[in-house]
Design a protein around this motif. Sequence first.
Motif, PDB file in Angstrom:
ATOM      1  N   ARG A 176       0.797  -1.238   0.000  1.00 21.99           N
ATOM      2  CA  ARG A 176       0.000   0.000   0.000  1.00 21.99           C
ATOM      3  C   ARG A 176       0.824   1.280   0.000  1.00 21.99           C
ATOM      4  NH1 ARG A 176      -4.779  -0.973  -2.067  1.00 21.99           N
ATOM      5  NH2 ARG A 176      -5.892  -2.619  -0.977  1.00 21.99           N
ATOM      6  N   LEU A 177       2.055   1.238   0.490  1.00 25.01           N
ATOM      7  CA  LEU A 177       2.870   2.456   0.523  1.00 25.01           C
ATOM      8  C   LEU A 177       3.025   3.130  -0.844  1.00 25.01           C
ATOM      9  CD1 LEU A 177       5.700   1.746   3.126  1.00 25.01           C
ATOM     10  CD2 LEU A 177       3.964   3.539   3.231  1.00 25.01           C
ATOM     11  N   PRO A 178       3.210   2.380  -1.936  1.00 25.94           N
ATOM     12  CA  PRO A 178       3.369   3.050  -3.234  1.00 25.94           C
ATOM     13  C   PRO A 178       2.192   3.941  -3.637  1.00 25.94           C
ATOM     14  CG  PRO A 178       4.176   0.811  -3.386  1.00 25.94           C
ATOM     15  CD  PRO A 178       3.498   0.944  -2.042  1.00 25.94           C
ATOM     16  N   GLN A 179       1.002   3.680  -3.129  1.00 23.59           N
ATOM     17  CA  GLN A 179      -0.116   4.543  -3.489  1.00 23.59           C
ATOM     18  C   GLN A 179      -0.008   5.927  -2.839  1.00 23.59           C
ATOM     19  OE1 GLN A 179      -3.368   1.970  -1.886  1.00 23.59           O
ATOM     20  NE2 GLN A 179      -4.353   3.884  -1.338  1.00 23.59           N
ATOM     21  N   LEU A 180       0.946   6.091  -1.929  1.00 20.69           N
ATOM     22  CA  LEU A 180       1.183   7.393  -1.302  1.00 20.69           C
ATOM     23  C   LEU A 180       2.291   8.183  -2.006  1.00 20.69           C
ATOM     24  CD1 LEU A 180       0.986   6.325   2.450  1.00 20.69           C
ATOM     25  CD2 LEU A 180      -0.838   7.307   1.033  1.00 20.69           C
ATOM     26  N   ALA A 181       2.852   7.623  -3.070  1.00 20.38           N
ATOM     27  CA  ALA A 181       3.927   8.299  -3.817  1.00 20.38           C
ATOM     28  C   ALA A 181       3.475   9.707  -4.199  1.00 20.38           C
ATOM     29  CB  ALA A 181       4.293   7.499  -5.062  1.00 20.38           C
ATOM     30  N   GLY A 182       4.392  10.651  -4.049  1.00 21.94           N
ATOM     31  CA  GLY A 182       4.093  12.041  -4.352  1.00 21.94           C
ATOM     32  C   GLY A 182       3.636  12.824  -3.129  1.00 21.94           C
ATOM     33  N   GLN A 183       3.343  12.138  -2.040  1.00 27.01           N
ATOM     34  CA  GLN A 183       2.950  12.808  -0.800  1.00 27.01           C
ATOM     35  C   GLN A 183       4.137  12.788   0.160  1.00 27.01           C
ATOM     36  OE1 GLN A 183      -0.926  11.729   0.900  1.00 27.01           O
ATOM     37  NE2 GLN A 183      -1.202  10.350  -0.852  1.00 27.01           N
ATOM     38  N   THR A 184       4.168  13.735   1.076  1.00 32.93           N
ATOM     39  CA  THR A 184       5.161  13.692   2.148  1.00 32.93           C
ATOM     40  C   THR A 184       4.439  13.853   3.475  1.00 32.93           C
ATOM     41  OG1 THR A 184       5.598  16.079   2.044  1.00 32.93           O
ATOM     42  CG2 THR A 184       7.068  14.619   0.767  1.00 32.93           C
ATOM     43  N   ALA A 236      12.046   5.622   2.175  1.00 31.82           N
ATOM     44  CA  ALA A 236      13.139   6.400   1.598  1.00 31.82           C
ATOM     45  C   ALA A 236      12.988   6.494   0.076  1.00 31.82           C
ATOM     46  CB  ALA A 236      14.481   5.779   1.960  1.00 31.82           C
ATOM     47  N   GLN A 237      12.707   5.385  -0.564  1.00 30.31           N
ATOM     48  CA  GLN A 237      12.581   5.339  -2.017  1.00 30.31           C
ATOM     49  C   GLN A 237      11.435   6.208  -2.523  1.00 30.31           C
ATOM     50  OE1 GLN A 237      11.947   1.326  -3.472  1.00 30.31           O
ATOM     51  NE2 GLN A 237      13.993   1.361  -4.377  1.00 30.31           N
ATOM     52  N   LEU A 238      10.317   6.168  -1.818  1.00 31.74           N
ATOM     53  CA  LEU A 238       9.143   6.948  -2.215  1.00 31.74           C
ATOM     54  C   LEU A 238       9.210   8.389  -1.718  1.00 31.74           C
ATOM     55  CD1 LEU A 238       6.477   4.204  -1.422  1.00 31.74           C
ATOM     56  CD2 LEU A 238       7.122   5.030  -3.712  1.00 31.74           C
ATOM     57  N   ASP A 239      10.244   8.712  -0.935  1.00 33.05           N
ATOM     58  CA  ASP A 239      10.465  10.059  -0.421  1.00 33.05           C
ATOM     59  C   ASP A 239       9.248  10.555   0.384  1.00 33.05           C
ATOM     60  OD1 ASP A 239      12.287  12.109  -0.100  1.00 33.05           O
ATOM     61  OD2 ASP A 239      11.584  13.221  -1.859  1.00 33.05           O
ATOM     62  N   LEU A 240       8.736   9.687   1.265  1.00 30.58           N
ATOM     63  CA  LEU A 240       7.525  10.000   2.015  1.00 30.58           C
ATOM     64  C   LEU A 240       7.760  10.892   3.236  1.00 30.58           C
ATOM     65  CD1 LEU A 240       5.726   6.520   1.954  1.00 30.58           C
ATOM     66  CD2 LEU A 240       5.283   8.515   0.509  1.00 30.58           C
ATOM     67  N   LEU A 241       8.974  10.906   3.755  1.00 32.55           N
ATOM     68  CA  LEU A 241       9.276  11.718   4.937  1.00 32.55           C
ATOM     69  C   LEU A 241       9.674  13.119   4.491  1.00 32.55           C
ATOM     70  CD1 LEU A 241       9.542  11.642   8.049  1.00 32.55           C
ATOM     71  CD2 LEU A 241      11.924  10.968   7.728  1.00 32.55           C
ATOM     72  N   SER A 242       8.976  14.122   5.002  1.00 34.83           N
ATOM     73  CA  SER A 242       9.286  15.500   4.616  1.00 34.83           C
ATOM     74  C   SER A 242      10.697  15.872   5.071  1.00 34.83           C
ATOM     75  CB  SER A 242       8.246  16.464   5.200  1.00 34.83           C
ATOM     76  OG  SER A 242       8.380  16.544   6.595  1.00 34.83           O
ATOM     77  N   ASP A 283       8.099  -9.051  15.989  1.00 34.24           N
ATOM     78  CA  ASP A 283       8.893 -10.083  15.317  1.00 34.24           C
ATOM     79  C   ASP A 283       8.771 -10.013  13.796  1.00 34.24           C
ATOM     80  OD1 ASP A 283       9.820 -11.133  17.731  1.00 34.24           O
ATOM     81  OD2 ASP A 283       8.041 -12.398  17.949  1.00 34.24           O
ATOM     82  N   SER A 284       8.158  -9.003  13.308  1.00 37.03           N
ATOM     83  CA  SER A 284       7.890  -8.856  11.880  1.00 37.03           C
ATOM     84  C   SER A 284       9.176  -8.598  11.084  1.00 37.03           C
ATOM     85  CB  SER A 284       6.935  -7.681  11.674  1.00 37.03           C
ATOM     86  OG  SER A 284       6.880  -7.317  10.329  1.00 37.03           O
ATOM     87  N   PRO A 285       9.234  -9.124   9.868  1.00 35.19           N
ATOM     88  CA  PRO A 285      10.364  -8.809   8.985  1.00 35.19           C
ATOM     89  C   PRO A 285      10.141  -7.502   8.212  1.00 35.19           C
ATOM     90  CG  PRO A 285       8.951 -10.421   7.926  1.00 35.19           C
ATOM     91  CD  PRO A 285       8.365 -10.162   9.299  1.00 35.19           C
ATOM     92  N   LEU A 286       9.149  -6.719   8.597  1.00 29.86           N
ATOM     93  CA  LEU A 286       8.782  -5.516   7.846  1.00 29.86           C
ATOM     94  C   LEU A 286       9.731  -4.330   8.021  1.00 29.86           C
ATOM     95  CD1 LEU A 286       4.903  -5.436   8.315  1.00 29.86           C
ATOM     96  CD2 LEU A 286       6.157  -5.812   6.186  1.00 29.86           C
ATOM     97  N   TYR A 287      10.486  -4.276   9.091  1.00 31.28           N
ATOM     98  CA  TYR A 287      11.289  -3.079   9.357  1.00 31.28           C
ATOM     99  C   TYR A 287      12.171  -2.677   8.162  1.00 31.28           C
ATOM    100  CZ  TYR A 287       9.859  -3.337  14.287  1.00 31.28           C
ATOM    101  OH  TYR A 287       9.133  -3.364  15.453  1.00 31.28           O
ATOM    102  N   PRO A 288      13.099  -3.527   7.690  1.00 26.49           N
ATOM    103  CA  PRO A 288      13.973  -3.086   6.587  1.00 26.49           C
ATOM    104  C   PRO A 288      13.233  -2.726   5.295  1.00 26.49           C
ATOM    105  CG  PRO A 288      14.904  -5.019   7.668  1.00 26.49           C
ATOM    106  CD  PRO A 288      13.517  -4.840   8.218  1.00 26.49           C
ATOM    107  N   PRO A 289      12.287  -3.556   4.805  1.00 22.89           N
ATOM    108  CA  PRO A 289      11.652  -3.175   3.538  1.00 22.89           C
ATOM    109  C   PRO A 289      10.769  -1.929   3.637  1.00 22.89           C
ATOM    110  CG  PRO A 289      10.706  -5.240   4.352  1.00 22.89           C
ATOM    111  CD  PRO A 289      11.861  -4.890   5.245  1.00 22.89           C
ATOM    112  N   VAL A 290      10.131  -1.716   4.772  1.00 22.15           N
ATOM    113  CA  VAL A 290       9.306  -0.519   4.917  1.00 22.15           C
ATOM    114  C   VAL A 290      10.183   0.722   4.986  1.00 22.15           C
ATOM    115  CG1 VAL A 290       7.734   0.710   6.491  1.00 22.15           C
ATOM    116  CG2 VAL A 290       7.276  -1.662   5.858  1.00 22.15           C
ATOM    117  N   LEU A 291      11.287   0.648   5.727  1.00 24.53           N
ATOM    118  CA  LEU A 291      12.205   1.798   5.766  1.00 24.53           C
ATOM    119  C   LEU A 291      12.730   2.109   4.366  1.00 24.53           C
ATOM    120  CD1 LEU A 291      14.156   0.985   9.043  1.00 24.53           C
ATOM    121  CD2 LEU A 291      12.599   2.903   8.660  1.00 24.53           C
ATOM    122  N   SER A 292      13.069   1.092   3.614  1.00 18.86           N
ATOM    123  CA  SER A 292      13.540   1.296   2.235  1.00 18.86           C
ATOM    124  C   SER A 292      12.460   1.928   1.377  1.00 18.86           C
ATOM    125  CB  SER A 292      13.990  -0.024   1.605  1.00 18.86           C
ATOM    126  OG  SER A 292      15.154  -0.476   2.244  1.00 18.86           O
ATOM    127  N   ALA A 293      11.223   1.443   1.505  1.00 19.93           N
ATOM    128  CA  ALA A 293      10.117   1.999   0.713  1.00 19.93           C
ATOM    129  C   ALA A 293       9.872   3.465   1.063  1.00 19.93           C
ATOM    130  CB  ALA A 293       8.851   1.173   0.923  1.00 19.93           C
TER     131      ALA A 293
END
Length: 181
Positions: free
Chosen positions: A99-107, A130-136, A118-128
């Motif tokens: 779902r993160l890619p649908q926020l592309a263009g927003q910050t 950064a890649q999508l430039d979601l943090l202002s 225990d989720s393996p989500l930390y690294p891929p979500v942080l990468s997404a």
Amino acid sequence: MRIYGNRQLKTLPGLETRPTTGRVREAVFNIWQNRVEGCRWLDLCAGNGSMGAEALCRGAGFVVGIEQNAKACAIIRQNWEKVASVEQFQVIKGNVLSRLPQLAGQTFDFIYFDPPYDSPLYPPVLSAIAQLDLLSPDGEMALEHRPEQESFELPSGLEICRQKVYGNTALTFIRRLESGV
């Protein structure tokens, strides 16, 4: 569960979600207190939406929550409708990574990420993020995790700015690298 202004929130029964404790919520909002008014807030793995509800109560301009559990999404909507108009928030049902890619263009000025510990989500979500430039550029992200999980492999352009421990919960705060660093 109660939030700012002594407002009661609904939660899912059982252990399907793990709401952020009042102590941790209070700490986050004390750290970010003077910057929440009018901000754009992203709540990832939103659970019952307590962090987003708290942000809305404290004047956030717009809140987006992503949650995989359909029942939890319904509870998030109900909780957020208690504290804000429907124009001030969006609840997205689905896997955070898809779902993160649908926020592309927003910050977002603030991103709160609270997956199952225990989720393996930390690294891929942080990468997404950064890649999508979601943090202002002046924004911050907080990751909720176990205290013994001390380090995160950060993608290029992000850095840890502080870490705090509150009992069985730790928070790692991340920001964009300052230009020229």
